[in-house]
Design a protein around this motif. Structure first.
Motif, short mmCIF file in Angstrom:
data_model
loop_
_atom_site.label_atom_id
_atom_site.label_comp_id
_atom_site.label_asym_id
_atom_site.label_seq_id
_atom_site.Cartn_x
_atom_site.Cartn_y
_atom_site.Cartn_z
N SER A 148 53.53 36.08 40.65
CA SER A 148 53.78 37.24 39.79
C SER A 148 52.82 37.31 38.60
O SER A 148 52.49 38.40 38.13
N ASN A 149 52.34 36.20 38.11
CA ASN A 149 51.45 36.19 36.95
C ASN A 149 50.01 35.92 37.42
O ASN A 149 49.70 34.83 37.91
N ILE A 150 49.15 36.90 37.26
CA ILE A 150 47.79 36.78 37.79
C ILE A 150 46.74 36.80 36.68
O ILE A 150 45.55 36.94 36.96
N SER A 151 47.16 36.63 35.44
CA SER A 151 46.22 36.76 34.33
C SER A 151 45.06 35.77 34.43
O SER A 151 43.93 36.09 34.06
N MET A 152 45.32 34.57 34.95
CA MET A 152 44.28 33.57 35.03
C MET A 152 43.24 33.87 36.12
O MET A 152 42.18 33.24 36.18
N LEU A 153 43.53 34.86 36.98
CA LEU A 153 42.62 35.19 38.07
C LEU A 153 41.55 36.20 37.66
O LEU A 153 40.56 36.39 38.40
N GLN A 154 41.72 36.86 36.51
CA GLN A 154 40.83 37.94 36.11
C GLN A 154 39.35 37.53 36.10
O GLN A 154 38.52 38.20 36.73
N PRO A 155 38.94 36.47 35.41
CA PRO A 155 37.51 36.16 35.37
C PRO A 155 36.94 35.78 36.73
O PRO A 155 35.78 36.09 37.05
N HIS A 156 37.74 35.11 37.55
CA HIS A 156 37.26 34.70 38.87
C HIS A 156 37.06 35.91 39.79
O HIS A 156 36.09 35.98 40.54
N CYS A 157 37.98 36.86 39.69
CA CYS A 157 37.84 38.08 40.51
C CYS A 157 36.64 38.91 40.04
O CYS A 157 35.94 39.51 40.86
N SER A 158 36.41 38.92 38.73
CA SER A 158 35.25 39.66 38.22
C SER A 158 33.95 39.06 38.76
O SER A 158 33.03 39.78 39.15
N SER A 159 33.86 37.74 38.80
CA SER A 159 32.68 37.08 39.37
C SER A 159 32.52 37.41 40.85
O SER A 159 31.41 37.67 41.33
N LEU A 160 33.65 37.38 41.55
CA LEU A 160 33.62 37.71 42.98
C LEU A 160 33.06 39.12 43.21
O LEU A 160 32.17 39.33 44.05
N LEU A 161 33.56 40.09 42.46
CA LEU A 161 33.15 41.48 42.66
C LEU A 161 31.69 41.71 42.23
O LEU A 161 30.95 42.44 42.87
N ALA A 162 31.30 41.08 41.13
CA ALA A 162 29.94 41.24 40.63
C ALA A 162 28.92 40.68 41.61
O ALA A 162 27.83 41.23 41.78
N GLU A 163 29.26 39.59 42.28
CA GLU A 163 28.29 38.91 43.14
C GLU A 163 28.34 39.35 44.60
O GLU A 163 27.32 39.29 45.30
N ARG A 164 29.51 39.79 45.07
CA ARG A 164 29.62 40.12 46.48
C ARG A 164 29.76 41.62 46.75
O ARG A 164 29.28 42.10 47.77
N LEU A 165 30.43 42.36 45.86
CA LEU A 165 30.65 43.78 46.13
C LEU A 165 29.55 44.66 45.54
O LEU A 165 29.02 45.54 46.23
#
Length: 466
Positions: free
Chosen positions: A411-428
């Protein structure tokens, strides 16, 4: 005089579409994909190139034959007869253009015609050379716009003769011969030259219309069909052209676009100002972003922070993720959600895009969905012109992550924000840029090159200035 082949005349009837014509009210009210304001200098360059530099006018003058000139003579002069008078060459042609507010275009062509024939003065036969300067002025209009076509009308064609030089091989020339030639050329040349101008204008119009009415591919995703959306509008300062762009995918489906009316800025010293509307850009980007879902593993080195993302998810669901190590690594699926949206604001362009991030693990054929996240992206858009195409380049500006669902109770995903940003910046983002690099083809309006174009961004309107 060469009046054109039967095929040329048939083509003229089918495609009698003139793009330099007048309208009684401004065309800013037309909803279209893009609008162009063309300067008189650009119009003159385009017409000079197609009429003079291509020698279209000169070619259609070839074979010009004038009627015989007969003079009965007087008490002190012998009878005069000039036969076989024909055009040898045309020299020093020049062209000028003036825009007539609410009417159309005034086209003026000046040239020096060299004529040759046989002259009989009394009993003396000789070869006669005549050099005559002509100035042909025609007002060009169009009417009856329907489904992107108009009828061409040339009004008030006026042919004025300038200096005339007459030479006989023997050098003998009487004043009555001068008067006879001047009177006969003044009476006959306008009726011969104005039809030539009429044919040339129609042929030029067909060529220039082809720069506006064109279907062009957008990579392999589909096509854009540009065509006139309304009658052109002329003021004394510019010609305005409104074009629609029909965006169609490879399956034949048309992607609609909204278009709000917006006036173009002043031309100033520019040859061309082209305004591309926000709604049209959005339709083209929707066409280009037909991208299938992307699958990758959350293995070390897949992207910066891959290991950290797996550790973070393991922390959120340690029991369920205990199987993710070793032979069951985490898998990630990226999929675009909804349509992209380009926002044009003063001096900046932004692309809004939503992406679904699905994190799952394959347990020997059974899929365990750990997370389904939604990422709302704000992508900075850099706009450039290359090869006559509008090229958009993206960089990640903002990312907002929200939780859509979790089969394991995260339910709490706040700690995932920076990792998802890196994923999107590098792969998408590189994937999107790869799709966009084919460019959005633009119409080659009046053959005006966009090689040295500048770009400005206004609210809802992207300006290309040449």
């Amino acid at each position: 005089m060469q009046q054109g082949t039967l095929l040329e005349m048939t083509v003229l009837k089918l495609f009698g579409i003139v793009l330099f014509c007048g309208l009684l009210s401004p065309s800013q009210e037309v909803l279209s994909a893009l609008s162009c304001a063309v300067s008189p200098v650009a119009m003159q360059n385009a017409l000079s190139k197609t009429i003079l530099q291509s020698r279209l006018f000169q070619r259609h003058l070839q074979g010009l034959v004038l009627p015989s000139i007969l003079g009965n003579g007087g008490l002190l002069s012998a009878p005069t007869s000039i036969t076989g008078l024909h055009l040898v060459r045309s020299q020093f042609p020049r062209l000028s253009v003036a825009l007539l507010s609410g009417i159309g275009v005034q086209l003026s062509i000046t040239a020096e015609l060299e004529l040759q024939g046989n002259c009989l003065v009394g009993l003396l036969s000789d070869l006669i050379d005549i050099s005559v300067a002509v100035n042909i002025t025609a007002n060009i209009k169009c009417t009856n716009f329907e489904s992107g076509t108009v009828q061409v009308v040339i009004e008030d064609c006026l042919c004025i003769l300038g200096a005339i030089k007459i030479n006989l091989l023997s050098g003998l020339l009487s004043l009555p011969v001068n008067e006879i030639v001047l009177n006969q050329l003044t009476a006959t040349l306008p009726g011969l030259l104005c039809p030539v101008v009429d044919i040339v204008v129609n042929l030029v119009n067909i060529h220039l219309m082809s720069t506006l009415n064109v279907m062009t591919p957008v990579g392999t995703a589909g096509t854009i069909h540009y065509h006139l959306a309304s009658l052109p509008f002329t003021s004394g300062l510019f010609l305005e052209l409104d074009l629609d762009g029909v965006v169609q995918d490879v399956g034949g489906s048309i992607i609609p676009h909204d278009s709000s009316p917006s006036a173009l800025p002043l031309l100033l010293d520019n040859l061309l100002v082209m305004g591309v509307r926000q709604g049209f850009l959005n339709a083209v980007v929707v066409l280009m972003f037909q991208i299938p879902s992307q699958n990758l593993t959350c293995a070390p080195g897949a992207f910066s922070g891959a290991s950290e993302l797996q550790e973070a998810i393991t922390t959120l669901a340690p029991t369920e993720c205990s199987v993710c190590h070793g032979s069951h690594p985490l898998s990630i699926q990226l999929a675009l959600a909804g349509n992209p949206l380009i926002l044009l604001e003063e001096n900046q362009a932004t692309l809004k895009l939503s992406v679904l991030i699905r994190v799952f693990v394959n347990l020997d054929g059974s899929i365990l969905n750990l997370l389904l996240l939604k990422a709302d992206l704000g992508l900075n858009v850099h706009v450039s012109i290359a090869g006559g195409k509008l090229v958009l380049g993206l960089s990640l500006g903002s990312t907002s992550i929200s939780l859509e669902s979790s089969d394991v109770g995260i339910s709490n995903i706040s700690m995932l924000q920076p990792h998802c940003s890196s994923l999107l910046a590098e792969r998408l983002v590189p994937l999107l840029n790869g799709v966009l690099e084919v460019g959005i083809p633009l119409p080659n309006v009046l053959d005006i090159s966009l090689l040295k174009a500048d770009i400005q961004i206004l609210a809802g309107l992207l300006l290309i200035l040449v």
